[in-house]
Structures are given as structure tokens and as C-alpha cells.
Design a protein around this motif. Structure first.
Motif, PDB file in Angstrom:
ATOM      1  N   PRO A   1       0.831  -1.203   0.000  1.00  0.00           N
ATOM      2  CA  PRO A   1       0.000   0.000   0.000  1.00  0.00           C
ATOM      3  C   PRO A   1       0.869   1.259   0.000  1.00  0.00           C
ATOM      4  O   PRO A   1       1.907   1.295   0.664  1.00  0.00           O
ATOM      5  N   ALA A   2       0.438   2.271  -0.729  1.00  0.00           N
ATOM      6  CA  ALA A   2       1.188   3.527  -0.806  1.00  0.00           C
ATOM      7  C   ALA A   2       1.308   4.173   0.568  1.00  0.00           C
ATOM      8  O   ALA A   2       2.283   4.851   0.859  1.00  0.00           O
ATOM      9  N   GLY A   3       0.301   3.975   1.399  1.00  0.00           N
ATOM     10  CA  GLY A   3       0.289   4.593   2.730  1.00  0.00           C
ATOM     11  C   GLY A   3      -0.235   6.012   2.669  1.00  0.00           C
ATOM     12  O   GLY A   3      -0.113   6.697   1.646  1.00  0.00           O
ATOM     13  N   PRO A   4      -0.801   6.459   3.780  1.00  0.00           N
ATOM     14  CA  PRO A   4      -1.369   7.820   3.817  1.00  0.00           C
ATOM     15  C   PRO A   4      -0.270   8.878   3.816  1.00  0.00           C
ATOM     16  O   PRO A   4       0.838   8.637   4.295  1.00  0.00           O
TER      17      PRO A   4
ATOM     18  N   MET B   1      -5.300  11.449   3.508  1.00  0.00           N
ATOM     19  CA  MET B   1      -5.059  10.947   4.873  1.00  0.00           C
ATOM     20  C   MET B   1      -6.288  11.047   5.767  1.00  0.00           C
ATOM     21  O   MET B   1      -6.204  10.799   6.969  1.00  0.00           O
ATOM     22  N   THR B   2      -7.429  11.417   5.196  1.00  0.00           N
ATOM     23  CA  THR B   2      -8.693  11.258   5.906  1.00  0.00           C
ATOM     24  C   THR B   2      -9.183   9.822   5.655  1.00  0.00           C
ATOM     25  O   THR B   2      -8.526   9.063   4.957  1.00  0.00           O
ATOM     26  N   MET B   3     -10.337   9.472   6.232  1.00  0.00           N
ATOM     27  CA  MET B   3     -10.833   8.116   6.009  1.00  0.00           C
ATOM     28  C   MET B   3     -11.597   8.074   4.684  1.00  0.00           C
ATOM     29  O   MET B   3     -12.798   7.874   4.632  1.00  0.00           O
TER      30      MET B   3
ATOM     31  N   VAL C   1       2.564   5.614   7.324  1.00  0.00           N
ATOM     32  CA  VAL C   1       2.501   6.823   6.492  1.00  0.00           C
ATOM     33  C   VAL C   1       3.614   6.784   5.446  1.00  0.00           C
ATOM     34  O   VAL C   1       4.731   6.331   5.724  1.00  0.00           O
ATOM     35  N   ALA C   2       3.296   7.267   4.265  1.00  0.00           N
ATOM     36  CA  ALA C   2       4.162   7.072   3.101  1.00  0.00           C
ATOM     37  C   ALA C   2       5.599   7.544   3.292  1.00  0.00           C
ATOM     38  O   ALA C   2       6.530   6.844   2.885  1.00  0.00           O
ATOM     39  N   PRO C   3       5.848   8.732   3.880  1.00  0.00           N
ATOM     40  CA  PRO C   3       7.238   9.198   3.949  1.00  0.00           C
ATOM     41  C   PRO C   3       8.047   8.563   5.080  1.00  0.00           C
ATOM     42  O   PRO C   3       9.247   8.816   5.180  1.00  0.00           O
ATOM     43  N   ASP C   4       7.433   7.754   5.925  1.00  0.00           N
ATOM     44  CA  ASP C   4       8.100   7.156   7.082  1.00  0.00           C
ATOM     45  C   ASP C   4       9.106   6.105   6.611  1.00  0.00           C
ATOM     46  O   ASP C   4       8.805   5.309   5.715  1.00  0.00           O
ATOM     47  N   SER C   5      10.278   6.070   7.220  1.00  0.00           N
ATOM     48  CA  SER C   5      11.292   5.083   6.805  1.00  0.00           C
ATOM     49  C   SER C   5      10.788   3.653   7.018  1.00  0.00           C
ATOM     50  O   SER C   5      11.231   2.723   6.354  1.00  0.00           O
TER      51      SER C   5
ATOM     52  N   GLU D   1      -2.328   9.612   9.950  1.00  0.00           N
ATOM     53  CA  GLU D   1      -1.012   9.658  10.600  1.00  0.00           C
ATOM     54  C   GLU D   1      -1.183   9.361  12.099  1.00  0.00           C
ATOM     55  O   GLU D   1      -0.405   8.608  12.687  1.00  0.00           O
ATOM     56  N   ASP D   2      -2.207   9.948  12.699  1.00  0.00           N
ATOM     57  CA  ASP D   2      -2.486   9.696  14.121  1.00  0.00           C
ATOM     58  C   ASP D   2      -2.863   8.230  14.347  1.00  0.00           C
ATOM     59  O   ASP D   2      -2.497   7.628  15.353  1.00  0.00           O
ATOM     60  N   PHE D   3      -3.619   7.683  13.388  1.00  0.00           N
ATOM     61  CA  PHE D   3      -4.051   6.281  13.476  1.00  0.00           C
ATOM     62  C   PHE D   3      -2.828   5.362  13.508  1.00  0.00           C
ATOM     63  O   PHE D   3      -2.760   4.419  14.305  1.00  0.00           O
TER      64      PHE D   3
END
Ligand code: FES
Length: 581
Positions: A150-153, A202-204, A228-232, A322-324
Motif C-alpha cells: 500500500p502507498a500509505g497515507p 489521509m482522511t478516512m 505513512v508514506a514518507p516514514d522510513s 497519521e495519528d491512526f
């Protein structure tokens, strides 16, 4: 661990191309050598297709160009041979008339890319709304080992210290601008701060919903959809996914090994607990039908009355994806759902969902709510029927004004979206806060392509009076980031003569959520007369893909797949492998 028997190198699908003792194999190997690959690089190794939906016109997948390299690294480290195969990127913000028109095209492209090439397994890279179901539908039909990245939020939007959510805050900013509460400059500031990293809305919305659905179905390393997408850690997940697909090929772990009626129930439960997009109804049904598993819209209503809405995420809730993720993500939510999830279901990891979430924890109870403190009452998705929607319609009640759940109002009808745009803000429009806004010809065939026009705008003159919600009805879809009392997916659609086509200005329409009904309050005789007088519109597309779409797409309650792509339970829908020649 999976107890599946391991394949031998000679049993690999790619061996039919590279290893068979025929002249054509020599040609295939010569062409591999042309690219600098010696036999030992690929012969007898799992050849893995990376179906990548990256393109320069999909902002949600900008990191995929680079992220594919992590997947390749994982594949190589595990002893496989990666081949990147680009597929159409379906960037939701740009594709007209609707990305949904092309979901089935991506599904066919995925299936046929895999079928026609020497591929043993597939890594599917998607996330922006229609890419997830498109890739998964193709993978289900091809039924070779396949795993989903998944691309991720994307990161939270930001403007002047205020957190912005995709879609939702654009809609509200636009309404403020139209009502004269926002200047051009304020609009531009929102425009620049709302989407500030790679990744999906990044909303639902549909992307977050469908990435989580695919994850729960078993297609991802469990929990991947929340990163989240930019996270390593997203890059780490991509590499691990590359490693895992190689083992999946040796184990011959295919979608048909882990897709069951229970895994689809789990997927629906996830969509409901997330307060997910109404689009999930259409996509999940299509996926189940491809897998030969009967699934009706009614299952969504049944599970809706049992599954609490736990994800406190906009537009219904307070936080963002991101919070999720930081609160524990999908794994934590699945764990919290307890017996509502069948944890015995197998996943691409070769382990069960239960094994994969055993150590999951919720780190923030305000983001992933306790079971006994859900967001609103049970049932975030409602399936309606009635004489306006004989097959069904969908309403997301958590996004709707409670006061409108039992409502009778007179219809204000727009024959198509052009008429809607021309008239909606006209001072002459005969409309008040109790009216029911009706949009026709916005469905799979009528729009065409089943666009997200279902959040019919509130007329400007009512906005100026402070009206924030009205009952709206269409055969269209709605973005998961949208909100309002919008009755969607009316089937059969108006373009093919569904009863919505027969509504006239001033007719009374009744919505009753408690009775699960939406009705046009005219006599049966009047309805029959209008039906007899109805004239079918001409089809849009004389040729090409659009014509194929129009001739074969099913209605919303059936998943909007092409009729010839569904697998018929009890019959083998599989296509034989090409002959060795
Ligand atoms: Fe790509 Fe929303 S526009 S996920």
C-alpha cells in the motif's frame, strides 16, 4: 506457519519460458542476455513482477518510483528476480470523467500483464483510490502468488497551525469561499498546505479504506496499510514485502488459498470499524465475486449493526491517518475488535491474522476508541431499498445530519451534472432547506464511469442562510472524504430506466433510515405511466474502451465489474496457461 508444499525450480511458471527444451526458450534467454542477465541470474528463480502504478500524474504515488527499488532489493536478497512492470496509475485527482471508469481496465491490465509474461509472483503497488481494487481484482483472477504494497497515507495537512484533512477541508474551504467567508489568498494557502507529502489522502477516504480492506483480506504484511508514506518504516515494509513474495512463490501461496467468506466478512468489518468510504461496498463486492464468493449488499447492513465505529478519523471523527498509525494502526484496531474478527484467516505472511496481530496494542484510546465507547451508535453504513432504489442504495449515516434521517421533502431535480452546475447557485432555483436534491444520470453508465458527484452541493442561497446539510439522492458515488445526507449508488441507475429517472420537480420523496427505505411518494399507476413514457438516452461511447465498459459493466449492487470477468461459482473461471512452444 503455512504447511504448503514447496515448489521445485522446474515447477516455476517462468520455467515454461526460460527452461523448456524448445527453440523459443533459447530466444527468451538470448533477450535476457541482451539486457545483461546471465542464466544464473534468473533461471530456476522466482521471477517477480512489480506492478507499479507510479506516474508523474499520480501525486499519491510519487514515492513509488523510488520505493520499487526497496521491493527489488528484498526480492534479490531472498533469491528472486524482480521485473518492474508499469501499469496505469489512475491518479484520482486528474482522471476524467472518473477514475472508476478505468478500475476494471487496470484490473484487466494487471491480470494480462501477469498472464502474458514469464512471471511467478507479483508485488502490487497501489493506494490511490481505484488502484487498490484494480490491482487486487486482477490478482484474484490471475491467482498466482501476489502481495500488496500500500502507498500509505500522506502526512497531516497543515496551514497556519491548523491541521487539514484531504478532501474534507477542501470542501469546507470551498464552501467558505463561495459564502464570501474566505478570500482568494486564504484559499491558496489551504491549496498549498493540504497535501504536503507523498501518499494517499489521509482522511478516512476510499484510499485509506481500501488499503486497510486489502490488508485485512490478507494481501499485505499485516498493518502495512497504516504506515505513512514518507516514514522510513514504509521502506522497510516494502523490502520485507519483496522478500516475502519470493517465499510465497516457493510455497505456491495464492489468493485462492486465503480468500474466504470469512476473510471478506473481516474486510467489511474493518471498513465499518474505520467508518470507511461507501465506495468499499462496490469494491468489496466486486472482489468477492471475482473470488467466486457470493456477497450481497445486505451483508454490509447486517454487519453494520454489529460493528462499532472505532477509528476516530475525519470526516466523521477528529484525527487523521497519521495519528491512526501512531496509535497502533490497523493491527491494533483489529486486535481491539476481538471476536468480531475471524483471526483464523490466513494471510500472505503464511500466518493467520491472529498470529500477525498477537502483540498489537492501542497506544491512544482517543484515536482508536474502546469497544464500549464507539463513535456514534452502531451502524455507519446503511443499505436502503424502496420504490426509488429497488436493488439498493447506500447511505453513510455518520456523515449525515441526524435530524434528516426521517425526512419527507419535495424533489429539486437535476437531469445531469451540467444542469446541476448551471442551476445550483441560481437565485431563481426553487429550493428550501427541506427540499430533496436529486441528481440523475450520474451512475456507472449515465455519467459515465460512476464518478463521485454524490455530494451534491448545497445551493449558495441556502449556504448563506447557514444550511449545512440536506437530503440528496443520486445514482453516483461519493468520496470517502465527503459528508452529508447523501443517498448514493441508487440501483438500477437512472440512465437505464431505474425509478430515479422518473422523479420530477415537486414530487415528494421520503427517506426513512429506521425502515431502511427511500420512496417516491406517487401512485403505482403514475409510476407505471412515467415508466412507459421514459425514453432511453443514447449511449456515450460509439467505440473503444468506453463502449466495452458500457456493454459489460454491472450495476453498483453487483460491484460494477465487467460481467465476463467475474468468476462463476461452481464453474472454473481460470484460463489455461499458454502452451510451451
Ligand atoms: Fe489519491 Fe485521494 S487522490 S488517494
Amino acid at each position: 506457519m503455512s504447511t504448503l508444499k514447496r515448489k521445485t525450480p522446474e515447477e516455476l511458471r517462468s520455467y515454461r519460458w526460460f527452461g523448456a527444451p524448445v527453440f523459443r526458450s533459447l530466444g527468451h534467454r538470448a533477450r535476457m542476455a541482451q539486457q545483461g542477465y546471465a542464466r544464473e541470474d534468473y533461471m530456476g528463480k522466482p521471477v517477480i513482477a512489480i506492478i507499479n502504478t507510479w506516474s508523474e500524474i499520480n501525486p499519491c504515488h510519487t514515492h513509488f518510483k523510488d520505493r520499487a527499488e526497496w521491493v527489488k532489493r528484498g526480492i534479490l536478497q531472498a533469491g528472486g528476480f524482480p521485473i518492474e512492470l508499469p501499469a496505469m496509475s489512475l491518479g484520482e485527482p486528474y482522471v476524467r470523467p472518473a477514475a472508476m471508469l478505468y478500475r476494471n481496465m487496470l484490473a484487466m491490465e494487471t491480470e494480462e500483464l501477469l498472464r502474458s509474461h514469464p512471471i511467478d509472483g507479483a508485488v502490487l503497488m497501489g493506494g490511490c483510490d481505484k488502484t487498490t481494487p484494480g490491482l487486487i481484482l486482477g490478482a484474484i483472477s490471475m491467482n498466482i502468488p501476489a502481495i500488496y504494497v500500500p502507498a500509505g497515507p500522506s502526512l497531516r495537512g497543515d496551514n497556519k497551525g491548523k491541521t487539514l484533512g484531504s478532501g474534507t477541508d477542501l470542501f469546507t474551504s470551498w464552501y467558505k469561499y463561495k459564502a464570501g467567508e474566505f478570500s482568494e489568498l486564504q484559499l491558496e494557502e489551504v491549496e498549498n498546505g493540504i497535501s504536503r507529502s507523498a501518499g494517499t489522502c489521509m482522511t478516512m477516504g476510499t484510499a485509506s479504506t481500501m488499503m486497510s480492506v486489502a490488508d485485512t483480506l490478507g494481501f499485505s504484511l499485516t498493518g502495512a496499510s497504516s504506515i505513512v508514506a514518507p516514514d522510513s518504516r514504509h521502506a522497510i515494509m516494502a523490502e520485507r514485502t519483496g522478500r516475502r513474495i519470493v517465499d510465497m512463490v516457493w510455497e505456491d501461496l495464492k489468493p485462492s488459498d486465503f480468500l474466504t467468506a470469512s476473510s471478506f466478512d473481516n474486510a467489511i468489518t474493518t471498513a465499518l470499524a474505520l467508518g470507511g468510504s461507501t465506495n468499499a461496498v462496490v469494491h468489496i463486492i466486486a472482489m468477492a465475486r471475482r473470488a467466486g464468493i457470493p456477497l450481497s449488499v445486505d451483508r454490509f447492513d447486517q454487519l453494520s449493526s454489529e460493528v462499532p465505529h472505532l477509528a476516530n478519523i475525519r470526516p466523521a471523527g477528529k484525527y487523521l491517518m497519521e495519528d491512526f498509525y501512531y496509535a497502533g494502526g490497523l493491527r491494533a484496531m483489529l486486535k481491539r475488535l476481538g471476536s468480531l474478527i475471524d483471526t483464523s484467516q490466513l494471510t500472505v505472511s503464511g500466518k493467520t491474522l491472529g498470529e500477525n496481530i498477537a502483540d498489537a496494542e492501542v497506544y491512544n484510546d482517543d484515536v482508536i476508541l474502546p469497544l464500549d465507547q464507539p463513535l456514534g451508535e452502531l451502524g455507519s453504513l446503511v443499505i436502503l431499498r424502496g420504490n426509488l432504489a429497488p436493488k439498493s442504495a447506500v447511505l453513510k449515516i455518520h456523515a449525515a445530519d441526524k435530524a434528516l434521517r426521517e425526512h419527507i421533502g419535495s424533489a429539486v431535480v437535476f437531469e445531469n451534472v451540467e444542469e446541476l452546475q448551471r442551476l445550483i447557485d441560481s437565485p431563481e432555483l426553487q429550493v428550501d432547506k427541506d427540499s430533496v436534491l436529486v441528481l440523475k444520470n450520474a451512475g456507472p453508465l449515465g455519467a459515465p464511469g460512476f464518478p463521485e458527484w454524490g455530494q451534491i452541493p448545497i445551493p449558495k442561497k441556502l449556504l448563506e442562510k447557514g444550511v449545512k446539510d440536506m437530503v440528496r439522492i443520486s445514482d453516483s458515488r461519493m468520496s470517502g472524504t465527503s459528508f452529508g445526507t447523501c443517498i448514493l449508488h441508487v440501483a438500477p441507475e437512472s440512465f437505464i430506466g431505474g425509478p430515479l429517472a422518473l422523479v420530477r420537480n415537486g414530487d415528494l420523496i421520503e427517506l426513512s433510515v429506521s425502515k431502511r427505505e427511500v420512496n417516491l411518494l406517487i401512485s403505482e399507476q403514475e409510476m407505471a405511466q412515467r415508466q412507459a413514457d421514459w425514453v432511453a438516452p443514447k449511449p456515450y461511447y460509439p467505440r473503444g474502451y468506453g463502449r466495452m465498459f458500457a456493454e459489460h459493466v454491472t450495476q453498483a449492487d453487483e460491484g460494477c465489474d465487467f460481467d465476463y470477468l467475474e468468476t462463476i461459482p461452481g464453474k472454473d473461471g481460470l484460463i489455461p496457461e499458454p502452451p510451451i512452444q
